[in-house]
Design a protein around this motif. Sequence first.
Motif, mmCIF file in Angstrom:
data_model
loop_
_atom_site.group_PDB
_atom_site.id
_atom_site.type_symbol
_atom_site.label_atom_id
_atom_site.label_comp_id
_atom_site.label_asym_id
_atom_site.label_seq_id
_atom_site.Cartn_x
_atom_site.Cartn_y
_atom_site.Cartn_z
ATOM 1 N N SER A 127 0.759 -0.825 -0.356
ATOM 2 C CA SER A 127 0.286 0.133 0.207
ATOM 3 C C SER A 127 0.722 0.975 -0.274
ATOM 4 O O SER A 127 0.176 1.671 -0.074
ATOM 5 N N GLY A 128 2.644 1.301 -0.076
ATOM 6 C CA GLY A 128 3.446 2.047 0.037
ATOM 7 C C GLY A 128 3.630 2.465 -1.418
ATOM 8 O O GLY A 128 2.879 2.128 -2.534
ATOM 9 N N GLY A 129 4.460 3.545 -1.537
ATOM 10 C CA GLY A 129 5.106 4.168 -2.300
ATOM 11 C C GLY A 129 5.705 3.295 -2.771
ATOM 12 O O GLY A 129 5.492 3.034 -4.747
ATOM 13 N N VAL A 130 6.615 2.230 -2.565
ATOM 14 C CA VAL A 130 7.428 1.349 -3.058
ATOM 15 C C VAL A 130 6.410 0.622 -3.891
ATOM 16 O O VAL A 130 6.744 -0.048 -5.348
ATOM 17 N N GLY A 131 5.391 -0.196 -2.923
ATOM 18 C CA GLY A 131 4.637 -0.925 -3.197
ATOM 19 C C GLY A 131 3.703 -0.578 -4.121
ATOM 20 O O GLY A 131 3.166 -1.813 -5.118
ATOM 21 N N GLN A 132 3.006 0.111 -4.323
ATOM 22 C CA GLN A 132 2.615 0.516 -5.454
ATOM 23 C C GLN A 132 3.329 0.905 -7.003
ATOM 24 O O GLN A 132 2.772 0.128 -8.008
ATOM 25 N N GLU A 179 2.404 5.600 -17.875
ATOM 26 C CA GLU A 179 3.235 4.115 -17.265
ATOM 27 C C GLU A 179 3.004 3.964 -16.598
ATOM 28 O O GLU A 179 3.752 2.650 -16.015
ATOM 29 N N LEU A 180 3.618 4.033 -15.852
ATOM 30 C CA LEU A 180 4.311 4.820 -13.745
ATOM 31 C C LEU A 180 2.819 5.595 -13.066
ATOM 32 O O LEU A 180 3.322 6.615 -13.639
ATOM 33 N N ARG A 181 2.461 4.933 -12.674
ATOM 34 C CA ARG A 181 1.417 5.930 -11.298
ATOM 35 C C ARG A 181 1.772 6.613 -10.448
ATOM 36 O O ARG A 181 2.521 5.249 -9.931
ATOM 37 N N LEU A 240 -4.041 -0.858 -10.335
ATOM 38 C CA LEU A 240 -2.645 -0.756 -10.887
ATOM 39 C C LEU A 240 -1.952 -1.797 -11.658
ATOM 40 O O LEU A 240 -0.502 -2.018 -11.518
ATOM 41 N N GLY A 241 -2.046 -2.857 -11.369
ATOM 42 C CA GLY A 241 -2.277 -4.293 -11.495
ATOM 43 C C GLY A 241 -2.328 -5.437 -10.850
ATOM 44 O O GLY A 241 -1.823 -6.606 -11.237
ATOM 45 N N ALA A 242 -2.729 -5.486 -9.278
ATOM 46 C CA ALA A 242 -2.522 -6.316 -9.398
ATOM 47 C C ALA A 242 -4.032 -7.708 -8.848
ATOM 48 O O ALA A 242 -4.304 -6.853 -9.147
ATOM 49 N N HIS A 243 -3.429 -8.138 -9.232
ATOM 50 C CA HIS A 243 -4.473 -9.422 -9.568
ATOM 51 C C HIS A 243 -5.171 -9.860 -8.559
ATOM 52 O O HIS A 243 -6.640 -10.293 -8.604
ATOM 53 N N THR A 244 -4.841 -9.985 -7.406
ATOM 54 C CA THR A 244 -4.848 -9.909 -5.632
ATOM 55 C C THR A 244 -4.936 -9.440 -4.556
ATOM 56 O O THR A 244 -3.686 -8.899 -4.465
ATOM 57 N N VAL A 245 -5.925 -8.633 -3.505
ATOM 58 C CA VAL A 245 -5.297 -7.944 -2.949
ATOM 59 C C VAL A 245 -5.366 -9.058 -1.447
ATOM 60 O O VAL A 245 -6.946 -9.177 -1.335
ATOM 61 N N PHE A 303 5.421 -2.184 -12.399
ATOM 62 C CA PHE A 303 6.240 -2.530 -12.553
ATOM 63 C C PHE A 303 6.454 -4.449 -12.443
ATOM 64 O O PHE A 303 6.232 -4.951 -13.902
ATOM 65 N N ALA A 304 5.982 -5.160 -11.611
ATOM 66 C CA ALA A 304 5.599 -6.787 -12.142
ATOM 67 C C ALA A 304 4.140 -7.514 -13.064
ATOM 68 O O ALA A 304 4.750 -7.770 -14.309
ATOM 69 N N ALA A 305 3.278 -6.025 -12.453
ATOM 70 C CA ALA A 305 2.321 -6.458 -14.113
ATOM 71 C C ALA A 305 2.550 -6.408 -15.295
ATOM 72 O O ALA A 305 1.977 -7.384 -16.147
ATOM 73 N N ARG A 306 3.513 -5.072 -15.438
ATOM 74 C CA ARG A 306 4.754 -5.193 -17.090
ATOM 75 C C ARG A 306 5.138 -6.589 -17.633
ATOM 76 O O ARG A 306 5.449 -7.055 -18.749
#
Length: 331
Positions: free
Chosen positions: A154-159, A281-283, A187-192, A164-167
């Motif tokens: 949920s933080g800046g690094v994680g978001q 491409e990076l939000r 942002l691209g997460a499949h599961t939260v 990047f991982a989704a790419r």
Amino acid sequence: MKAVVVTEFGAQPELVDLPTPEPGPGEILVRIHAAGVNPFDWKVTDGALKDSVQHVFPLVMGSDGAGVVEKAGPGVTRFRPGDRVYGQFMRLPQGQGSYAEYTLAEQDGKIALIPDTLSYTLAAALPTAGVTAYQAVQAAHLEHGHTLLINGASGGVGQSAIQFAARFGARVLATGTPDLADHLRELGAHTVIDFTQAPTHEQVTAAHPEGIDAVIDLVTPTAGDIDPIAGLLRTGGTLLSTNHATDPDTLAIRGVRGINLANNPTAETLTTLAELAAIGELRVRIDTEVPLAHAPATIAKTRAGHATGKTVVIPLWEAAKTNRLDATGIR
């Protein structure tokens, strides 16, 4: 010039007047338009690096920043006055940082040009969180279809890491609270994974009993605490910690690759991030913009809370020019 400084380790930040520095050989003077706030900023002032790096006081706080080259010192060929630049400006042996109206940087330092279409605010929010996320995902050696857990998404690094991982085509499991779930999925997460409902490792084990391919852990403080998360990985998997909580030798016995990642910006990486942000491409989520004069109070509040977006410090002349702040001084 105005700057936010501490006068010793553990001291409260304060707004003071300092002489505007002059660039020496190979240095540039940057007029700061925005400075990103990171937990690392106050960890440094608490003394996190006091045994490994010389500090000069008064110490200007802040690392991330964006602005315009005001003046170039002798021998500078990479930048010229008028260039828009961003990056990491913390130089502890010189007592310099980004929470100031002006700061210095080495021309071969951790800085890069800003694309014309990228705002100073977004640029200032990128360096520490963006570079850490980018390098973490690269180090995880993800392949299309791999399953990755981002613990502390949920933080800046994680978001940024989610994006990047989704790419890479990874299936991203991201920890977060229900109020952020929709945003993390966008942002691209499949599961939260709502870590407040049950331990993260128990939820992941139930959904993926066969194990997962990689973990980027952004929150676990020690190697002992990280064992349950490490147990999620199948043989050949990768566990990466930004808190130096992995024991690579112990993990290797279990057939898992352990990595303790340190943020290491380069001009090339910063250029890539800025270009991705400029084209959408990076939000980056900006929670708050505050004037430099309010930075000491804002730092105290930020230390006590859990950010879900970036706080950016704006010099008062910049805020007034762009009319971005209301009468309270906060966007």
